[in-house]
Motif scaffolding. Structure first.
Motif, PDB file in Angstrom:
ATOM      1  N   LEU A 285       0.827  -1.202   0.000  1.00 41.21           N
ATOM      2  CA  LEU A 285       0.000   0.000   0.000  1.00 41.21           C
ATOM      3  C   LEU A 285       0.863   1.254   0.000  1.00 41.21           C
ATOM      4  O   LEU A 285       0.558   2.238  -0.693  1.00 41.21           O
ATOM      5  CB  LEU A 285      -0.940  -0.012   1.205  1.00 41.21           C
ATOM      6  N   ARG A 286       1.959   1.242   0.758  1.00 42.61           N
ATOM      7  CA  ARG A 286       2.859   2.392   0.779  1.00 42.61           C
ATOM      8  C   ARG A 286       3.522   2.587  -0.582  1.00 42.61           C
ATOM      9  O   ARG A 286       3.647   3.716  -1.071  1.00 42.61           O
ATOM     10  CB  ARG A 286       3.913   2.219   1.878  1.00 42.61           C
ATOM     11  N   ALA A 287       3.947   1.476  -1.190  1.00 39.07           N
ATOM     12  CA  ALA A 287       4.568   1.571  -2.506  1.00 39.07           C
ATOM     13  C   ALA A 287       3.562   2.054  -3.555  1.00 39.07           C
ATOM     14  O   ALA A 287       3.908   2.837  -4.453  1.00 39.07           O
ATOM     15  CB  ALA A 287       5.137   0.213  -2.913  1.00 39.07           C
ATOM     16  N   LEU A 288       2.304   1.620  -3.420  1.00 37.22           N
ATOM     17  CA  LEU A 288       1.265   2.030  -4.365  1.00 37.22           C
ATOM     18  C   LEU A 288       1.071   3.548  -4.312  1.00 37.22           C
ATOM     19  O   LEU A 288       0.978   4.222  -5.357  1.00 37.22           O
ATOM     20  CB  LEU A 288      -0.046   1.320  -4.033  1.00 37.22           C
ATOM     21  N   LYS A 289       1.053   4.114  -3.107  1.00 36.79           N
ATOM     22  CA  LYS A 289       0.899   5.564  -2.974  1.00 36.79           C
ATOM     23  C   LYS A 289       2.069   6.316  -3.612  1.00 36.79           C
ATOM     24  O   LYS A 289       1.893   7.375  -4.213  1.00 36.79           O
ATOM     25  CB  LYS A 289       0.781   5.931  -1.490  1.00 36.79           C
ATOM     26  N   GLU A 290       3.273   5.751  -3.490  1.00 39.08           N
ATOM     27  CA  GLU A 290       4.436   6.391  -4.089  1.00 39.08           C
ATOM     28  C   GLU A 290       4.325   6.435  -5.616  1.00 39.08           C
ATOM     29  O   GLU A 290       4.655   7.448  -6.244  1.00 39.08           O
ATOM     30  CB  GLU A 290       5.704   5.649  -3.673  1.00 39.08           C
ATOM     31  N   TRP A 291       3.878   5.324  -6.217  1.00 40.96           N
ATOM     32  CA  TRP A 291       3.749   5.283  -7.677  1.00 40.96           C
ATOM     33  C   TRP A 291       2.591   6.143  -8.171  1.00 40.96           C
ATOM     34  O   TRP A 291       2.587   6.603  -9.309  1.00 40.96           O
ATOM     35  CB  TRP A 291       3.569   3.850  -8.161  1.00 40.96           C
TER      36      TRP A 291
END
Length: 293
Positions: A285-291
């Motif tokens: 979820l954190r990586a998704l927000k970054e992308w």
């Protein structure tokens, strides 16, 4: 047991079973075509030691209405059996022929397995890839591939993923955190891929080894896949596991107990340092927000 690899025998048995069932033959009927006993034919499909001749395979190929490609595959596997029995070595197969193009042997192992463990450090495993993520990889590695051929490969990849819905099949994806951050295609493709991973958590066990793991287990080892199988259909004997390692010059299939054990132990070490499934979801979820930023 004489020296040599069991992998080509097992692959040959699976191919024969697939062709037989496709044409509606029983194993007993097939044994009559092969002019052998049902027990001997059963050993052939189970991949156990039995004499295999080109004449026998051509007879079965005719009865099963095999295509030219299917017939060549049967005969190539028979030759591999003879070569392996002669040299006593493991089965190195750098797929430069049709087997390479179609990825047939890997897919036959995947189809026969009831538990697949995949350790990947840079890319999402094929069974979890989105169509556009896979397309970006294909264009990057094979930029001269015709568009129609790429679409055919993507269709095959999508069909392959249906195995995740098969009852009794378990897919365990152990992934390094870098998989979430190495850009494949563009940010939109990466965001869609991570969103798909989150959705696939219902069908697969997806766990990540974080950058700050206390022990960098797995990073020393190259990416690998472990295949575990249910008992054989005819003999009910337990089919031994196989380890697969993809290489630039060719693919390595390992079946010796000591070799497979090394990879099984490495997988266990990776499990110990990987995040839980819920913590892995939070990482995604954190990586998704970054992308998406």
């Amino acid at each position: 047991m004489p020296p040599g690899s069991t992998l080509p025998r097992r692959a040959l048995g699976r191919q024969l079973r697939k062709l037989r069932e496709r044409n509606g033959f029983t194993a007993t009927a097939a044994s009559r075509i092969a002019e052998t006993s049902p027990q001997t034919y059963g050993r052939l499909e189970d991949g156990r030691i039995t004499k295999v001749t080109d004449m026998l395979l051509n007879t079965l190929a005719n009865a099963y209405k095999a295509t030219d490609t299917e017939r060549r595959l049967l005969l190539a596997l028979a030759q591999e059996i003879r070569t392996s029995s002669t040299n006593g070595g493991g089965w190195w197969r750098a797929y430069a022929d049709s087997l390479a193009t179609n990825f047939d042997h890997y897919l036959s192992l995947e189809e026969a397995a009831n538990w697949v463990t995949s350790w990947q450090t840079t890319l999402v495993p094929g069974l979890l890839q989105t169509r556009e993520y896979r397309r970006a990889i294909t264009w990057a590695t094979s930029p001269d591939t015709p568009s129609k051929e790429v679409d055919r490969m993507l269709d095959m990849a999508a069909k392959r993923q249906s195995i995740l819905d098969r009852e009794g099949f378990r897919f365990e994806a152990l992934l390094a955190e870098g998989v979430l951050h190495y850009q494949v295609g563009n940010p939109e493709i990466m965001a869609a891929q991570i969103q798909t991973l989150l959705e696939k958590c219902e069908q697969a066990e997806i766990r990540f080894v974080p950058f700050r793991a206390k022990n960098p287990c797995g990073l020393i080892a190259s990416p690998f896949v472990l295949f575990s199988f249910p008992p054989l259909l005819t003999s009910k004997l337990q089919e031994p596991p196989v380890a697969y390692v993809e290489g630039l010059a060719g693919d390595l299939y390992l079946e010796r107990r000591t070799e497979v054990s090394m990879y099984s132990q490495e997988a266990e070490k990776i499990r110990h340092v990987a995040l839980s499934r819920s913590a892995s979801k939070n990482l995604m979820l954190r990586a998704l927000k970054e992308w998406q930023a």
